[in-house]
Enzyme design. Structure first.
Site, PDB file in Angstrom:
ATOM      1  N   TYR A 148      39.584  21.241  41.755  1.00 14.33           N
ATOM      2  CA  TYR A 148      38.323  21.511  41.053  1.00 14.33           C
ATOM      3  C   TYR A 148      37.903  20.324  40.191  1.00 14.33           C
ATOM      4  CZ  TYR A 148      37.143  26.295  42.284  1.00 14.33           C
ATOM      5  OH  TYR A 148      36.716  27.407  42.944  1.00 14.33           O
TER       6      TYR A 148
ATOM      7  N   LYS B 187      46.305  36.540  42.653  1.00 15.25           N
ATOM      8  CA  LYS B 187      46.495  37.946  43.056  1.00 15.25           C
ATOM      9  C   LYS B 187      46.743  38.042  44.551  1.00 15.25           C
ATOM     10  CE  LYS B 187      43.336  39.820  44.804  1.00 15.25           C
ATOM     11  NZ  LYS B 187      42.118  40.414  44.260  1.00 15.25           N
TER      12      LYS B 187
ATOM     13  N   CYS C 295      41.459  36.385  41.698  1.00 15.03           N
ATOM     14  CA  CYS C 295      41.469  36.508  43.156  1.00 15.03           C
ATOM     15  C   CYS C 295      42.594  35.723  43.834  1.00 15.03           C
ATOM     16  CB  CYS C 295      40.153  36.010  43.753  1.00 15.03           C
ATOM     17  SG  CYS C 295      38.719  36.223  42.710  1.00 15.03           S
TER      18      CYS C 295
ATOM     19  N   ILE D 116      41.507  46.241  40.116  1.00 14.34           N
ATOM     20  CA  ILE D 116      42.710  45.539  39.646  1.00 14.34           C
ATOM     21  C   ILE D 116      43.907  46.483  39.663  1.00 14.34           C
ATOM     22  CG2 ILE D 116      43.739  44.335  37.671  1.00 14.34           C
ATOM     23  CD1 ILE D 116      40.992  43.200  37.028  1.00 14.34           C
TER      24      ILE D 116
HETATM   25  P1  NDP Z   1      36.961  48.470  37.253  1.00 13.22           P
HETATM   26  O1  NDP Z   1      35.688  48.585  36.511  1.00 13.22           O
HETATM   27  O2  NDP Z   1      36.957  48.237  38.710  1.00 13.22           O
HETATM   28  O3  NDP Z   1      37.858  49.748  36.982  1.00 13.22           O
HETATM   29  C1  NDP Z   1      38.184  50.173  35.706  1.00 13.22           C
HETATM   30  C2  NDP Z   1      39.074  51.383  35.825  1.00 13.22           C
HETATM   31  O4  NDP Z   1      39.549  51.733  34.528  1.00 13.22           O
HETATM   32  C3  NDP Z   1      38.357  52.607  36.370  1.00 13.22           C
HETATM   33  O5  NDP Z   1      39.260  53.349  37.147  1.00 13.22           O
HETATM   34  C4  NDP Z   1      37.986  53.372  35.093  1.00 13.22           C
HETATM   35  O6  NDP Z   1      37.919  54.754  35.267  1.00 13.22           O
HETATM   36  C5  NDP Z   1      39.176  53.071  34.232  1.00 13.22           C
HETATM   37  N1  NDP Z   1      38.878  53.149  32.798  1.00 13.22           N
HETATM   38  C6  NDP Z   1      37.893  52.532  32.114  1.00 13.22           C
HETATM   39  N2  NDP Z   1      37.989  52.813  30.802  1.00 13.22           N
HETATM   40  C7  NDP Z   1      39.058  53.626  30.661  1.00 13.22           C
HETATM   41  C8  NDP Z   1      39.657  54.266  29.558  1.00 13.22           C
HETATM   42  N3  NDP Z   1      39.163  54.128  28.321  1.00 13.22           N
HETATM   43  N4  NDP Z   1      40.747  55.048  29.758  1.00 13.22           N
HETATM   44  C9  NDP Z   1      41.236  55.194  31.012  1.00 13.22           C
HETATM   45  N5  NDP Z   1      40.712  54.619  32.112  1.00 13.22           N
HETATM   46  C10 NDP Z   1      39.638  53.841  31.922  1.00 13.22           C
HETATM   47  O7  NDP Z   1      37.750  47.329  36.464  1.00 13.22           O
HETATM   48  P2  NDP Z   1      38.972  46.413  36.825  1.00 13.22           P
HETATM   49  O8  NDP Z   1      39.578  46.102  35.511  1.00 13.22           O
HETATM   50  O9  NDP Z   1      39.821  47.007  37.883  1.00 13.22           O
HETATM   51  O10 NDP Z   1      38.266  45.127  37.442  1.00 13.22           O
HETATM   52  C11 NDP Z   1      37.233  44.455  36.747  1.00 13.22           C
HETATM   53  C12 NDP Z   1      36.266  43.811  37.706  1.00 13.22           C
HETATM   54  O11 NDP Z   1      36.897  42.733  38.330  1.00 13.22           O
HETATM   55  C13 NDP Z   1      35.799  44.718  38.835  1.00 13.22           C
HETATM   56  O12 NDP Z   1      34.669  45.450  38.505  1.00 13.22           O
HETATM   57  C14 NDP Z   1      35.518  43.754  39.938  1.00 13.22           C
HETATM   58  O13 NDP Z   1      34.171  43.375  39.892  1.00 13.22           O
HETATM   59  C15 NDP Z   1      36.387  42.563  39.636  1.00 13.22           C
HETATM   60  N6  NDP Z   1      37.485  42.480  40.601  1.00 13.22           N
HETATM   61  C16 NDP Z   1      37.212  42.340  41.927  1.00 13.22           C
HETATM   62  C17 NDP Z   1      38.241  42.270  42.847  1.00 13.22           C
HETATM   63  C18 NDP Z   1      37.936  42.126  44.307  1.00 13.22           C
HETATM   64  O14 NDP Z   1      36.809  41.825  44.637  1.00 13.22           O
HETATM   65  N7  NDP Z   1      38.899  42.365  45.186  1.00 13.22           N
HETATM   66  C19 NDP Z   1      39.628  42.332  42.438  1.00 13.22           C
HETATM   67  C20 NDP Z   1      39.812  42.521  41.036  1.00 13.22           C
HETATM   68  C21 NDP Z   1      38.762  42.574  40.156  1.00 13.22           C
HETATM   69  P3  NDP Z   1      36.576  55.517  35.764  1.00 13.22           P
HETATM   70  O15 NDP Z   1      36.488  55.238  37.215  1.00 13.22           O
HETATM   71  O16 NDP Z   1      36.881  56.926  35.439  1.00 13.22           O
HETATM   72  O17 NDP Z   1      35.458  54.921  34.963  1.00 13.22           O
END
Ligand code: NDP
Length: 458
Positions: free
Chosen positions: A98, A50, A47, A177
């Site tokens: 921290y 970023k 966070c 992300i």
């Molecule tokens: P997310 O779970 O948000 O998104 C993952 C993405 O990757 C989705 O678009 C998913 O597609 C895709 N995906 C998953 N597996 C595959 C695959 N095998 N091949 C291709 N695409 C794939 O994960 P992030 O990594 O973006 O973030 C992780 C967590 O971090 C979030 O859930 C959130 O809780 C937290 N976070 C919060 C933030 C905030 O509050 N601003 C900022 C950054 C992170 P599909 O949709 O089709 O499943």
């Protein structure tokens, strides 16, 4: 039996530190163990850094917009290494803060990797320590699909520390992300291509917001390849060649995967002492009191199968400390959780999406507005703000508020109070807005969208 500590927290990230400080403030003897730097994902690799990069990227818009307001700005130049050095200085400062907060609270920091030997015994660096309660605040890590060449890709961890700004980058994934880093790299001058396996970005968000985000990102010049999956990645003389499952090809200097994260629950003896894990994700199964299947072992934050957000981890940690050490049984309330995406444009959301509300309520009303923010008039920026309210027709309660546009996270953060209090649409209508702001639109929405059921019956 007398234990060495009342609480032994494993993981000094946002959740673990919050729980430990609160527990120590109630007089508990607390140890907190960390194998890496103090601060955790949010402060060191998530966070905070970023968002600093999001600010950096946003100056590109500000410089562009300034011309419409009479500013004559010479073409600006940006130094990625200077930005990364400044960001690193700030994360190091926060790590110090921290450490000091833990010391001031009287929690003992133990540096090393912890392993559980039984429900009350922890081993760190060959030393055995015992505790009445153990808290697992061990976070998560990025995961990538197993495809040929995946060893060449970076995750958000490395993206925050690249030595130079990529000229062109492919980002795989369409979640939080992926969209945030697409905005960062594009704003700083890289050519960005996103690869998503579905049709739209940000699964789980309101569909209107998802469509609007993709339109806005495309209009800014980001290429989004939909219904595309990468089959293999091969290094080339410069950069990488990516082959899609359908036989297409893409090339990039840097390939970043943001395809989700999984909990750090392997190799520390959890299953061996009977802590139940989700069979597919390895997430620690917990109840609303953060209790695992072993009575005195608890888990919070990204290590669990609850929400993966910093403020929820902190709320869970503090609630647990209240329950255990202040005779004040508290369960973190996680039913109304606002969330934001620091994409460009930004998104804020609280409560149900239209799709969720239609599935859960007999009848809902949807209010939606699309308008050009005042600032974009003189700047000439052709980007609109979208806002939406979802209302339960029977009770008049506002079930969801969604926004994409400048300041959406700040505005939705305020509206989260109203939704937590169960505000009705009438109460929104009675609220006086602040003029001229975007937020006033949320209290002046009067026209319902036509009901799809009524329309279909016509
Ligand atoms: P997310 O779970 O948000 O998104 C993952 C993405 O990757 C989705 O678009 C998913 O597609 C895709 N995906 C998953 N597996 C595959 C695959 N095998 N091949 C291709 N695409 C794939 O994960 P992030 O990594 O973006 O973030 C992780 C967590 O971090 C979030 O859930 C959130 O809780 C937290 N976070 C919060 C933030 C905030 O509050 N601003 C900022 C950054 C992170 P599909 O949709 O089709 O499943």
């Amino acid at each position: 039996m007398e234990y060495d500590f009342d609480l032994f927290t494993i993981g000094a990230g946002s959740g673990g530190v919050a729980a430990s400080r609160r527990a120590a403030s109630h007089g508990a003897r607390v140890a907190i163990c960390e194998a890496g730097r103090v601060g955790g994902t949010c402060v060191l690799r998530g966070c905070v850094p970023k968002k600093l990069l999001v600010y950096a990227a946003h100056f590109a818009d500000d410089v562009e917009d300034a011309a419409g307001y009479g500013w004559h700005v010479a073409p600006p130049a940006h130094s990625w290494p200077e930005l990364i050095a400044a960001k690193n200085q700030e994360t190091s400062r926060l790590e110090g803060v921290y450490r000091k907060m833990l010391a001031d609270a009287g929690a003992r920091l133990i540096e090393g990797r912890a392993k559980l030997l039984d429900a009350h015994t922890i081993e760190v660096g060959g030393q055995r320590l015992t505790a009445a309660h153990i808290l697992l605040a061990i976070g998560g890590h990025p995961v990538t699909p197993k495809i040929p060449g995946v060893e060449h890709v970076i995750s958000s961890n490395e993206a925050l520390d690249l030595p130079t700004l990529p000229r062109n980058i492919v980002i795989v994934g369409g979640g939080y992300i992926a969209v945030e880093f697409a905005g960062i790299f594009h704003g700083l001058g890289a050519a960005v291509q996103m690869v998503i396996r579905g049709e739209e970005l940000l699964n789980g968000f309101d569909d209107d917001v998802r469509v609007h985000l993709a339109q806005a990102m495309r209009a800014r010049g980001i290429v989004i390849h939909t219904r595309t999956e990468i089959a293999a990645i091969e290094p080339e003389r410069e950069g990488f060649n990516l082959t899609t499952k359908a036989g297409g090809e893409l090339s990039a200097d840097v390939v970043m995967y943001a395809t989700g994260r999984l909990p750090n629950t392997t190799g520390m003896g959890l299953a061996e002492i009977g802590v139940a894990l989700h069979p597919e994700t390895g997430a620690i199964r917990v109840d609303e009191w953060s209790r695992s299947s072993v009575p005195n072992v608890y888990a919070i934050g990204d290590a669990t199968d609850m929400l993966n957000l910093t403020p929820t981890a902190i709320a869970e940690g503090r609630a647990l400390a209240e329950t255990l050490f202040n005779d004040n049984p508290t369960s973190a309330r996680l039913d109304v959780v606002p969330t934001a995406v620091f994409s460009n444009p930004t998104i804020g959301a609280v409560g149900l999406t239209e799709r969720e509300a239609r599935a859960q309520f007999a009848a809902i009303d949807v209010y939606r507005t699309l308008f050009r923010p005042l600032k974009n008039t003189l700047s000439g920026r052709d980007e609109k703000t979208l806002m939406k309210l979802i209302v339960d027709r029977a009770s008049d309660r506002v079930l969801g508020a969604h926004m994409i546009g400048p300041d959406a996270p700040e505005i939705i953060g305020g509206l989260a109070v109203a939704l937590t209090c169960g505000a009705t649409k009438k109460q929104f209508d009675r609220t006086i807005g602040i003029h001229p702001t975007a937020s006033e639109e949320f209290v002046t929405l009067r026209t319902k969208l036509p009901d799809p059921k009524a329309k279909a019956a016509e």
